[in-house]
Design an enzyme around this catalytic site. Structure first.
Site, PDB file in Angstrom:
ATOM      1  N   ALA A  32       0.838  -1.205   0.000  1.00 48.77           N
ATOM      2  CA  ALA A  32       0.000   0.000   0.000  1.00 48.77           C
ATOM      3  C   ALA A  32       0.877   1.260   0.000  1.00 48.77           C
ATOM      4  O   ALA A  32       0.635   2.197  -0.775  1.00 48.77           O
ATOM      5  CB  ALA A  32      -0.916  -0.009   1.218  1.00 48.77           C
ATOM      6  N   ARG A  60       7.367 -13.429  -4.183  1.00 48.19           N
ATOM      7  CA  ARG A  60       5.958 -13.584  -4.569  1.00 48.19           C
ATOM      8  C   ARG A  60       5.566 -12.631  -5.689  1.00 48.19           C
ATOM      9  O   ARG A  60       4.676 -12.922  -6.476  1.00 48.19           O
ATOM     10  CB  ARG A  60       5.043 -13.281  -3.354  1.00 48.19           C
ATOM     11  N   SER A  61       6.211 -11.463  -5.739  1.00 51.66           N
ATOM     12  CA  SER A  61       5.811 -10.440  -6.717  1.00 51.66           C
ATOM     13  C   SER A  61       6.650 -10.435  -7.980  1.00 51.66           C
ATOM     14  O   SER A  61       6.443  -9.576  -8.854  1.00 51.66           O
ATOM     15  CB  SER A  61       5.880  -9.060  -6.078  1.00 51.66           C
ATOM     16  N   ARG A  90      13.930   3.206  14.362  1.00 55.60           N
ATOM     17  CA  ARG A  90      13.469   4.535  14.773  1.00 55.60           C
ATOM     18  C   ARG A  90      14.065   5.040  16.079  1.00 55.60           C
ATOM     19  O   ARG A  90      14.362   6.225  16.214  1.00 55.60           O
ATOM     20  CB  ARG A  90      11.938   4.526  14.921  1.00 55.60           C
ATOM     21  N   CYS A 109       2.914   6.333  11.801  1.00 60.29           N
ATOM     22  CA  CYS A 109       1.913   7.179  11.136  1.00 60.29           C
ATOM     23  C   CYS A 109       1.122   8.093  12.085  1.00 60.29           C
ATOM     24  O   CYS A 109       0.986   9.292  11.833  1.00 60.29           O
ATOM     25  CB  CYS A 109       0.962   6.307  10.333  1.00 60.29           C
ATOM     26  N   GLN A 135      -7.812   4.580  14.133  1.00 58.05           N
ATOM     27  CA  GLN A 135      -6.860   4.251  13.069  1.00 58.05           C
ATOM     28  C   GLN A 135      -7.442   3.350  11.991  1.00 58.05           C
ATOM     29  O   GLN A 135      -8.064   2.326  12.274  1.00 58.05           O
ATOM     30  CB  GLN A 135      -5.621   3.604  13.681  1.00 58.05           C
ATOM     31  N   LYS A 154       4.855   3.946  20.754  1.00 55.22           N
ATOM     32  CA  LYS A 154       5.512   4.659  19.647  1.00 55.22           C
ATOM     33  C   LYS A 154       5.139   6.140  19.712  1.00 55.22           C
ATOM     34  O   LYS A 154       5.983   7.012  19.517  1.00 55.22           O
ATOM     35  CB  LYS A 154       5.068   4.083  18.290  1.00 55.22           C
ATOM     36  N   ARG A 185      -8.264   0.691  16.456  1.00 51.29           N
ATOM     37  CA  ARG A 185      -8.484   0.444  15.021  1.00 51.29           C
ATOM     38  C   ARG A 185      -9.970   0.621  14.724  1.00 51.29           C
ATOM     39  O   ARG A 185     -10.815   0.074  15.440  1.00 51.29           O
ATOM     40  CB  ARG A 185      -8.126  -0.997  14.687  1.00 51.29           C
ATOM     41  N   HIS A 207      -6.322   8.188   9.212  1.00 53.02           N
ATOM     42  CA  HIS A 207      -6.403   8.087  10.668  1.00 53.02           C
ATOM     43  C   HIS A 207      -7.023   9.376  11.230  1.00 53.02           C
ATOM     44  O   HIS A 207      -6.833  10.453  10.677  1.00 53.02           O
ATOM     45  CB  HIS A 207      -5.008   7.999  11.278  1.00 53.02           C
ATOM     46  N   GLN A 235      -3.176   8.221   6.198  1.00 53.97           N
ATOM     47  CA  GLN A 235      -2.142   7.374   6.791  1.00 53.97           C
ATOM     48  C   GLN A 235      -1.120   6.921   5.763  1.00 53.97           C
ATOM     49  O   GLN A 235       0.078   6.847   6.049  1.00 53.97           O
ATOM     50  CB  GLN A 235      -2.828   6.163   7.456  1.00 53.97           C
TER      51      GLN A 235
HETATM   52  P1  A2P Z   1       5.061  -8.760  -1.733  1.00 45.97           P
HETATM   53  O1  A2P Z   1       3.885  -8.074  -2.365  1.00 45.97           O
HETATM   54  O2  A2P Z   1       5.951  -9.412  -2.730  1.00 45.97           O
HETATM   55  O3  A2P Z   1       4.689  -9.640  -0.573  1.00 45.97           O
HETATM   56  P2  A2P Z   1       1.852  -3.961   2.764  1.00 45.97           P
HETATM   57  O4  A2P Z   1       2.415  -3.125   3.880  1.00 45.97           O
HETATM   58  O5  A2P Z   1       0.830  -3.263   1.958  1.00 45.97           O
HETATM   59  O6  A2P Z   1       1.401  -5.317   3.261  1.00 45.97           O
HETATM   60  O7  A2P Z   1       3.089  -4.251   1.767  1.00 45.97           O
HETATM   61  C1  A2P Z   1       4.261  -4.905   2.181  1.00 45.97           C
HETATM   62  C2  A2P Z   1       5.304  -4.803   1.097  1.00 45.97           C
HETATM   63  O8  A2P Z   1       6.505  -5.405   1.584  1.00 45.97           O
HETATM   64  C3  A2P Z   1       4.954  -5.570  -0.165  1.00 45.97           C
HETATM   65  O9  A2P Z   1       5.499  -4.898  -1.272  1.00 45.97           O
HETATM   66  C4  A2P Z   1       5.648  -6.898   0.046  1.00 45.97           C
HETATM   67  O10 A2P Z   1       5.988  -7.576  -1.140  1.00 45.97           O
HETATM   68  C5  A2P Z   1       6.917  -6.437   0.711  1.00 45.97           C
HETATM   69  N1  A2P Z   1       7.539  -7.523   1.465  1.00 45.97           N
HETATM   70  C6  A2P Z   1       7.015  -8.218   2.487  1.00 45.97           C
HETATM   71  N2  A2P Z   1       7.889  -9.147   2.925  1.00 45.97           N
HETATM   72  C7  A2P Z   1       9.006  -9.025   2.161  1.00 45.97           C
HETATM   73  C8  A2P Z   1      10.276  -9.686   2.113  1.00 45.97           C
HETATM   74  N3  A2P Z   1      10.573 -10.667   2.955  1.00 45.97           N
HETATM   75  N4  A2P Z   1      11.174  -9.292   1.189  1.00 45.97           N
HETATM   76  C9  A2P Z   1      10.878  -8.283   0.330  1.00 45.97           C
HETATM   77  N5  A2P Z   1       9.707  -7.619   0.324  1.00 45.97           N
HETATM   78  C10 A2P Z   1       8.774  -7.981   1.229  1.00 45.97           C
END
Ligand code: A2P
Length: 345
Positions: A13, A39-40, A99, A128, A155, A212, A234, A241, A314
Site C-alpha cells: 500500500a 511472490r511479486s 526509529r 503514522c 486508526q 511509539k 483500530r 487516521h 495514513q
Molecule cells: P510482496 O507483495 O511481494 O509480498 P503492505 O504493507 O501493503 O502489506 O506491503 C508490504 C510490502 O513489503 C509488499 O510490497 C511486500 O511484497 C513487501 N515484502 C514483504 N515481505 C518481504 C520480504 N521478505 N522481502 C521483500 N519484500 C517484502
C-alpha cells in the site's frame, strides 16, 4: 542531478503510493528499481507511463542505488538496510526497526528537518499516528511548551497494509450478505466493529502503537520531558487516521491563538465549520497531503488545556509522503553524502 531510487516493498500500500508521489512531485529520478518479495517477481507497475518489472530483493539490486525508500516491514528492513547502506545508498525506512536507535534520525520535515543532517546512512520515517500528531502539535509547542498530551486515535486499516484494507472490504461484503466475516490479517473482524490496537502489550498495559506515540514524539521534538499518553484504536476506515488530542500547556492558550498559529503552519489545513458542525473526516483527508485540524476548543476541565481533532491520510503523510519529503530534503540540502564510516574503509 537525478538519482537512482529503489522502492523496497513496491507492491504494498505504501510502496504504490511512493511510486505515485515520486512521479507527481517530479522527484529527480534517473532510474527506479521496484523491489519486493519473490511472490511479486514478474509483476509490473507503471512509472511515468512506463511499465517497470518488480524484482525480488537481493544484494545486487542495491548496486548503484542512491536512495532506498523502504516499506516492507521491520524484519525486511533489518535484513536489507545494512546491505543497502554498505553499497552506498541512503535508506529512508518506514518500519519501526531503527526509529529509536540513537544514531538514526527520526524525521518529520515540518518539525525537525535539521536532524536529517546527522544521518549515517539510515533515516527513519516515524509511525503514522505520531507523524500526524507531531505536525499538528509542534507549531503550538514552539509558542508555549506543552506539558502533557492525552491522545485517542481512530486508526484506519491501511496501517496494517494492503491486505488489511482488502480484508475489511471483504468483511463488510460478507456481513451485508448475512455471512460470518473472517479475519486473517487482523485478529478480529474490523468491519462494523472496532478494537484497541492489536500490537503487543507491555507490562503497564500499553500497546506498542501507543508507546511509539510516546517515545517517537519525544525523540522528534527533542524533548524528553513532555508527558504523553495515548489510547490507540483500530476503526473500520480504509485510509485515513483520526486523532482526538488533549494538550496541557504551561500557560493558557486560547483556541483563537491556536487557530491563528496553525493556519500559518506547514502541512496543516484548518477545517472547521461550527455552524454546520463540520470538522475533518477520513473522507476529507483521503488522498490529500495536509493534516486536517479542527474542533479546536478550550478544555473546560483545565485552564491551560486545549482540545483538537485531526485527520490525516495514513498512507500519504503518515508514511509515503513523509518519506518522499525526507528524500527531497536530502537533495535540497545536499545530504546524500557518502556515509562517513565508509569513506576511509
Ligand atoms: P510482496 O507483495 O511481494 O509480498 P503492505 O504493507 O501493503 O502489506 O506491503 C508490504 C510490502 O513489503 C509488499 O510490497 C511486500 O511484497 C513487501 N515484502 C514483504 N515481505 C518481504 C520480504 N521478505 N522481502 C521483500 N519484500 C517484502
Amino acid at each position: 542531478n537525478s538519482y537512482c531510487v529503489a522502492i523496497l516493498g513496491a507492491t504494498g500500500a505504501v510502496g504504490r503510493e511512493l511510486l505515485e508521489l515520486l512521479e507527481s512531485r517530479n522527484f529527480p529520478v534517473s532510474e527506479l528499481k521496484l523491489l519486493a518479495s519473490e511472490r511479486s517477481a514478474g509483476q509490473k507497475l507503471t512509472f511515468k507511463g512506463e511499465d517497470l518489472l518488480v524484482e525480488p530483493v537481493s544484494d545486487r539490486a542495491f548496486e548503484n542505488v542512491d536512495i532506498v525508500l523502504a516499506s516492507a516491514g521491520g524484519s525486511t528492513s533489518k535484513t536489507w538496510a545494512p546491505i543497502a547502506t554498505e553499497k552506498g545508498a541512503i535508506v529512508i525506512d518506514n518500519s519501526s526497526a531503527f526509529r529509536m536507535k540513537e544514531e538514526v534520525p527520526l524525521v518529520v520535515p515540518e518539525v525537525n528537518p535539521q536532524a536529517a543532517a546527522n544521518h549515517k546512512g539510515i533515516i527513519a520515517n516515524p509511525n503514522c499516528t505520531t507523524i500526524l500528531m507531531a505536525v499538528a502539535v509542534w507549531p503550538l509547542h514552539q509558542i508555549k511548551p506543552i506539558k502533557r498530551i492525552v491522545a485517542a486515535t481512530y486508526q484506519s486499516a491501511s496501517g496494517a497494509g494492503a491486505k488489511a484494507m482488502a480484508e475489511v472490504q471483504a468483511q463488510a461484503r460478507a456481513i451485508l450478505e448475512g455471512k460470518q466475516p473472517t479475519a486473517e490479517v487482523f485478529p478480529y473482524p474490523l468491519a462494523f466493529n472496532l478494537f484497541p490496537h492489536n500490537s503487543p502489550l507491555n507490562d503497564w498495559g500499553y500497546c506498542e502503537e501507543e508507546m511509539k506515540m510516546v517515545n517517537e514524539t519525544r525523540k522528534i521534538f527533542g524533548d524528553q520531558q513532555i508527558r504523553i499518553t495515548a489510547t490507540c484504536v483500530r476503526v473500520p476506515v480504509l485510509r485515513a487516521h483520526s486523532e482526538a488530542i488533549n494538550l496541557e500547556f504551561e500557560s493558557p492558550f486560547t483556541p483563537d491563538e491556536a487557530r491563528e498559529i496553525l493556519s500559518k503552519s506547514p502541512g496543516i489545513k484548518l477545517m472547521e465549520d461550527w455552524q454546520k458542525n463540520y470538522f475533518p473526516m477520513p473522507f476529507d483527508a483521503t488522498g490529500i497531503d495536509e493534516v486536517l485540524v479542527g474542533r479546536i476548543r478550550q478544555d473546560i476541565s483545565h485552564a491551560c488545556g486545549l482540545e483538537l481533532w485531526l485527520c490525516g491520510d495514513q498512507i500519504r503523510k503518515g508514511a509515503a509522503l513523509n518519506a518522499v519529503q525526507i528524500a527531497e530534503l536530502l537533495v535540497e540540502k545536499s545530504l546524500l553524502k557518502p556515509i562517513p564510516s565508509l569513506v576511509n574503509g
